[in-house]
Write a protein that holds these residues in place. Structure first.
Motif, PDB file in Angstrom:
ATOM      1  N   PHE A  45       0.818  -1.206   0.000  1.00  0.00           N
ATOM      2  CA  PHE A  45       0.000   0.000   0.000  1.00  0.00           C
ATOM      3  C   PHE A  45       0.859   1.266   0.000  1.00  0.00           C
ATOM      4  CE2 PHE A  45      -4.717  -0.585   0.940  1.00  0.00           C
ATOM      5  CZ  PHE A  45      -4.779  -1.771   0.211  1.00  0.00           C
ATOM      6  N   LYS A 311     -13.182   2.528  -4.168  1.00  0.00           N
ATOM      7  CA  LYS A 311     -12.394   1.831  -3.150  1.00  0.00           C
ATOM      8  C   LYS A 311     -11.815   2.822  -2.149  1.00  0.00           C
ATOM      9  CE  LYS A 311     -12.875  -2.292  -4.949  1.00  0.00           C
ATOM     10  NZ  LYS A 311     -13.572  -1.970  -6.215  1.00  0.00           N
ATOM     11  N   PHE A 315     -12.354   2.597   1.783  1.00  0.00           N
ATOM     12  CA  PHE A 315     -11.155   2.546   2.616  1.00  0.00           C
ATOM     13  C   PHE A 315     -11.186   3.639   3.686  1.00  0.00           C
ATOM     14  CE2 PHE A 315      -6.201   2.387   2.252  1.00  0.00           C
ATOM     15  CZ  PHE A 315      -6.132   1.728   3.456  1.00  0.00           C
ATOM     16  N   LYS A 380     -11.236  -4.727  -2.647  1.00  0.00           N
ATOM     17  CA  LYS A 380     -11.824  -4.609  -1.317  1.00  0.00           C
ATOM     18  C   LYS A 380     -11.179  -5.612  -0.363  1.00  0.00           C
ATOM     19  CE  LYS A 380     -16.350  -4.667   1.016  1.00  0.00           C
ATOM     20  NZ  LYS A 380     -16.129  -5.840   1.887  1.00  0.00           N
ATOM     21  N   ILE A 383      -7.956  -4.204   0.895  1.00  0.00           N
ATOM     22  CA  ILE A 383      -8.218  -3.129   1.848  1.00  0.00           C
ATOM     23  C   ILE A 383      -8.595  -3.702   3.213  1.00  0.00           C
ATOM     24  CG2 ILE A 383      -9.824  -1.253   2.416  1.00  0.00           C
ATOM     25  CD1 ILE A 383      -9.882  -0.607  -0.615  1.00  0.00           C
TER      26      ILE A 383
END
Length: 397
Positions: A45, A311, A315, A380, A383
């Motif tokens: 990330f 998203k 998030f 997803k 996340i």
């Protein structure tokens, strides 16, 4: 083939010691996932610091680079190439700008934009050379761009700095109003500050900056190196606020990992530079242009701009739940799309370390902001795993 320890030892011995690195040797990746030399899997990330917009090993990007490398890598801008023509046209279409110049790094892009503003101003009046940027900004590490960067620690040891640069509190329109006059040639701002801690300005701030630049005939430059190319749920963040700059700089995500950058301008500023006033040997080379065209085409075809919006919203909602759960540890969650920051109430390095132990790569900027900038292809499921790791990290924090 070197093992993990040999890689680290060799790099430490021969590479200039300018980076603070994690003791992690990455080997290969796919999508949002990377594997280290020992075969451990991580969800990334950080994405090369908001660079790998398509994630790792995207088929369209691999195909474009491989095929172009077998045809023509570089020929200089003395000649035309078809792939450059295709890439500049597509870049102008998605950016909403009229002309584009390609370079190799974000600093080069901002350097070119600053040169354009300075040349535009001094062509009007020799005294019109002042450039205003924001405190806590980051614009690069060349002499001009580190001077424009409103964080003094980046400038230590490099005096005397280029003259004519001044700084204003980000988001404070009254402060900027007091600084503006006829001798300002340019205002350089990030629509959302990235390295400075993921700061989003007040909703009407950029519109009022636009008005001030129009009033004083100053070039408005948006540094969208970190916010651009779909990251905030639109192609470029200026589209979210409805304020169009005169010059737009980009890098990072437009190459999806390949080193390429540039700046785009409206037609009004298309002829500030005459032939020979600006350039670069490698900017716009055929290999880079094939990569840009493939990256932008894939983002369009796979609807990744909208994915970043959807998203990113999901998030952020999950992160805000963590802020409610840990009010004594989390000061604020902020950002838009897939550039999000968690400001903590004390230095956040332990959060980074805890996540890394769980196979999650995140980043900490300005000491106490956990920055989250995953690839635009994020799912997803990814996340949810990252939020769980963050939850565990904050429980121990």
């Amino acid at each position: 083939m070197m093992n993990r320890d040999e890689v680290i030892e060799t790099a430490e011995k021969y590479y200039l010691p300018v980076f603070g690195r994690q003791k992690l040797v990455l080997d290969h990746g796919k999508g949002c996932h990377v594997w280290d030399k020992n075969g451990k899997e991580y969800i990334d990330f950080l994405a090369g610091i908001a660079v790998n917009s398509l994630g790792y090993a995207h088929p369209a990007q691999v195909k474009a680079i491989t095929e172009q490398a077998g045809k023509l890598v570089h020929c200089s801008n003395i000649f035309y190439t078809e792939i450059q023509a295709q890439a500049v046209k597509l870049t102008c279409e998605v950016s909403g700008m009229d002309r584009v110049f390609f370079a190799n790094s974000g600093a080069e892009a901002n350097e070119g934009a600053l040169k354009l503003a300075r040349k535009y101003g001094t062509s009007k009046d020799a005294k019109k050379f002042r450039i205003i940027s924001a405190k806590m900004s980051f614009h690069g590490r060349t002499m001009a761009t580190l001077t424009a960067t409103g964080q003094p620690h980046y400038q230590e040891g490099y005096a005397p700095l280029p003259a004519g640069y001044e700084y204003v509190e980000y988001g404070n329109i009254d402060a900027l109003t007091q600084m503006m006059d006829e001798n300002v040639c340019g205002v350089l701002l990030e629509p959302i500050q990235g390295e400075g801690g993921v700061h989003v300005p007040p909703r009407d701030y950029l519109a009022k900056v636009r008005e001030l630049c129009d009033k004083y005939d100053a070039v408005l430059i948006f540094d969208e190196i970190q916010t651009g190319v779909g990251r905030t749920g639109v192609w470029f963040e200026y589209m979210n606020v409805g304020v169009k700059p005169d010059v737009l700089t980009f890098a990072k995500g437009i190459g999806g990992g390949f080193p390429v950058s540039g700046f785009a301008v409206t037609e009004k500023f298309a002829h500030v530079f005459n032939p020979g006033d600006h350039g670069g040997t490698f900017g716009g080379n055929a290999l880079a242009m094939a990569d840009v065209y493939a990256t932008l085409s894939a983002i369009k075809a796979e609807n990744l701009v909208n994915n970043a919006k959807e998203k990113g919203q999901y998030f952020k909602e999950q992160l805000e739940k963590l802020a409610v759960k840990y009010p004594e540890k989390i000061y604020e969650v902020r950002g838009r799309g897939l550039i999000l920051g968690i400001e903590t109430t004390k230095p956040a390095a332990p959060i980074l370390d805890s996540c890394l132990e769980e196979g999650i790569i995140v980043n900490v900027t300005v000491g106490n902001v956990v920055r989250l900038v995953p690839p635009l292809v994020v799912t997803k499921e990814d996340i949810d795993k990252v939020v769980k790791a963050l939850d565990n990290a904050f429980a121990k924090f």
